[in-house]
Design a protein around this motif. Structure first.
Motif, PDB file in Angstrom:
ATOM      1  N   ARG A   4       0.989  -1.265   0.053  1.00 28.95           N
ATOM      2  CA  ARG A   4      -0.152  -0.007  -0.038  1.00 28.95           C
ATOM      3  C   ARG A   4       0.927   1.150   0.096  1.00 28.95           C
ATOM      4  O   ARG A   4       2.102   1.237   0.454  1.00 28.95           O
ATOM      5  N   ARG A   5       0.408   2.351  -0.560  1.00 27.02           N
ATOM      6  CA  ARG A   5       1.100   3.728  -0.517  1.00 27.02           C
ATOM      7  C   ARG A   5       1.678   3.982   0.743  1.00 27.02           C
ATOM      8  O   ARG A   5       2.801   4.564   0.711  1.00 27.02           O
ATOM      9  N   GLU A   6       0.969   3.650   1.618  1.00 27.80           N
ATOM     10  CA  GLU A   6       1.255   4.366   3.039  1.00 27.80           C
ATOM     11  C   GLU A   6       2.677   3.549   3.518  1.00 27.80           C
ATOM     12  O   GLU A   6       3.025   4.206   4.689  1.00 27.80           O
ATOM     13  N   MET A   7       2.829   2.385   3.072  1.00 25.87           N
ATOM     14  CA  MET A   7       4.292   1.868   3.288  1.00 25.87           C
ATOM     15  C   MET A   7       5.602   2.593   3.013  1.00 25.87           C
ATOM     16  O   MET A   7       6.665   2.150   3.352  1.00 25.87           O
ATOM     17  N   PHE A   8       5.410   3.394   2.321  1.00 22.98           N
ATOM     18  CA  PHE A   8       6.249   4.057   1.717  1.00 22.98           C
ATOM     19  C   PHE A   8       6.277   5.707   2.086  1.00 22.98           C
ATOM     20  O   PHE A   8       5.199   6.343   2.062  1.00 22.98           O
ATOM     21  N   ASP A   9       7.280   5.993   2.906  1.00 23.04           N
ATOM     22  CA  ASP A   9       7.284   7.661   3.392  1.00 23.04           C
ATOM     23  C   ASP A   9       8.439   8.465   2.636  1.00 23.04           C
ATOM     24  O   ASP A   9       9.527   8.149   2.599  1.00 23.04           O
ATOM     25  N   THR A  10       7.843   9.274   1.701  1.00 23.47           N
ATOM     26  CA  THR A  10       8.785  10.080   0.887  1.00 23.47           C
ATOM     27  C   THR A  10       8.986  11.426   1.879  1.00 23.47           C
ATOM     28  O   THR A  10       9.685  12.389   1.030  1.00 23.47           O
ATOM     29  N   THR A  11       8.319  11.858   2.725  1.00 25.38           N
ATOM     30  CA  THR A  11       8.509  13.123   3.135  1.00 25.38           C
ATOM     31  C   THR A  11       9.985  13.403   3.864  1.00 25.38           C
ATOM     32  O   THR A  11      10.272  14.814   3.707  1.00 25.38           O
ATOM     33  N   LEU A  12      10.600  12.454   4.219  1.00 27.33           N
ATOM     34  CA  LEU A  12      11.850  12.764   4.671  1.00 27.33           C
ATOM     35  C   LEU A  12      12.826  13.187   3.597  1.00 27.33           C
ATOM     36  O   LEU A  12      13.726  14.058   3.764  1.00 27.33           O
ATOM     37  N   LEU A  13      12.583  12.656   2.358  1.00 30.24           N
ATOM     38  CA  LEU A  13      13.614  12.852   1.417  1.00 30.24           C
ATOM     39  C   LEU A  13      13.224  14.366   0.853  1.00 30.24           C
ATOM     40  O   LEU A  13      13.842  15.280   0.246  1.00 30.24           O
ATOM     41  N   GLU A  14      11.828  14.771   0.902  1.00 27.71           N
ATOM     42  CA  GLU A  14      11.376  15.923   0.478  1.00 27.71           C
ATOM     43  C   GLU A  14      12.025  17.072   1.499  1.00 27.71           C
ATOM     44  O   GLU A  14      12.217  18.392   1.058  1.00 27.71           O
ATOM     45  N   GLU A  15      12.523  16.826   2.724  1.00 31.23           N
ATOM     46  CA  GLU A  15      13.213  17.652   3.667  1.00 31.23           C
ATOM     47  C   GLU A  15      14.434  17.966   3.246  1.00 31.23           C
ATOM     48  O   GLU A  15      15.282  19.242   3.406  1.00 31.23           O
TER      49      GLU A  15
END
Length: 321
Positions: free
Chosen positions: A308-319
């Motif tokens: 599922r999409r929520e298994m991946f967290d891309t927010t740290l890379l965005e920082e």
């Protein structure tokens, strides 16, 4: 309350005092578990440690080497490491079927370097070429091969899958027709044994997943977010410096990181060079696009692994930009 005149007098007196020495900020410990024994697969981290990139981000990084007996996810659960590298199939399977509290926060390999390696005199370059053949597969990667066969509409019973012990000798001797291994490394070994090798990525046969995904527990993601962002930033810098010229750094590690591995520096340079196009990404090293995340989920779904999409967290890379 101190009036304005008294305040100014006190300020002037304080300014005349000798400056006290600043106390250096203590580095924050962080433990990183690699997924395999020391080789060029982890060059970016070696460089980041040696050149002080992690230290510059305030991290005191402990690097743990992996190997055939190391299950990366287990080190997280046991609390022996704060982050690790895994294959997304095993991690997502653990999340979806066992409720494991993991999150994927980055991907070292945009295209999984695992592939089918065969000899040029009897090449296997398509999924159909495997029908009626024997392929040696490490037990941990059996899921990946089964997924690739399913994607290509091939009955798994038509392919003889046997265990593989990370040794190309059976392939050289003709005891097997192919093996599943890193296409960035094994062809060099085979050619050093006098045979010409060919390879094809599982990714290019439809099994479109990442590899060496950066994984943490939900608790670590919640409580150690600044350190994880710092790690991603320093590790990206290390990989960028390493891949700028893949031939530069491996010779420097002959007596340190690569000591005792039994592999030649020429092999490590070959490996480092071959992995460059699999790691680079327009969004920066470790980036995960929505399109590629969807490809991972779709590929795993073919063998019943429900991502599922929520298994991946891309927010740290965005920082880190």
């Amino acid at each position: 309350m101190m009036n304005r005149r008294a305040f100014l007098a006190a300020s002037a007196a304080a300014a005349a005092l000798p400056a006290l020495p600043r106390t250096a900020r203590a580095a924050t410990p962080l433990v990183f578990q690699a997924s395999w024994v020391n080789d060029a697969e982890f060059s970016g981290y070696f460089l980041g440690i040696d050149e002080g990139y992690f230290a510059a981000e305030g991290l005191d990084l402990t690097y743990l080497s992996g190997g055939p007996d190391v299950i990366p996810e287990s080190t997280l659960v046991a609390g022996r490491a704060d982050l690790t590298l895994t294959t997304p199939d095993t991690t997502i399977k653990a999340i979806s079927e066992q409720g494991a509290p993991f999150r994927i926060i980055g991907a070292q390999y945009q295209k999984n370097p695992l592939g089918i390696v065969s000899l040029a005199k009897a090449p296997i370059t398509t999924a159909q070429d495997l029908v009626g053949k024997t392929i040696a597969v490490p037990p941990v990667n059996t899921i990946s091969v089964q997924a690739m066969l399913a994607i290509n509409g091939i009955d798994p019973a038509s392919v003889n899958i046997v265990p593989y012990a990370y040794d190309p000798t059976p392939l050289i001797k003709g005891e097997i027709d192919a093996s599943l291994d890193f296409t960035t490394n094994v062809p060099f070994t085979i050619e050093s044994m006098g045979e010409k090798a060919v390879s094809v990525l599982l990714y290019d046969l439809g099994f479109t997943i990442y590899n060496d995904t950066v994984v943490v527990t939900e608790e670590t993601l919640k409580t150690r977010r600044p350190e994880l962002v710092a790690w991603l930033k320093a590790a990206r810098k290390g990989w960028e410096a390493n891949l700028a010229d893949p031939a530069v750094w491996p010779p420097k590690w002959m007596d340190t990181w690569f000591k005792g591995t039994g592999r030649s520096i020429e092999n490590e340079i070959y490996f480092n060079t071959a992995q460059k196009p699999l790691i680079g990404a327009p969004g920066g090293i470790f980036s995960m696009t929505e399109e590629d995340i969807a490809k991972n989920i779709a590929a795993l779904d073919r063998v019943g692994i429900k991502g599922r999409r929520e298994m991946f967290d891309t927010t740290l890379l965005e920082e880190i930009g």
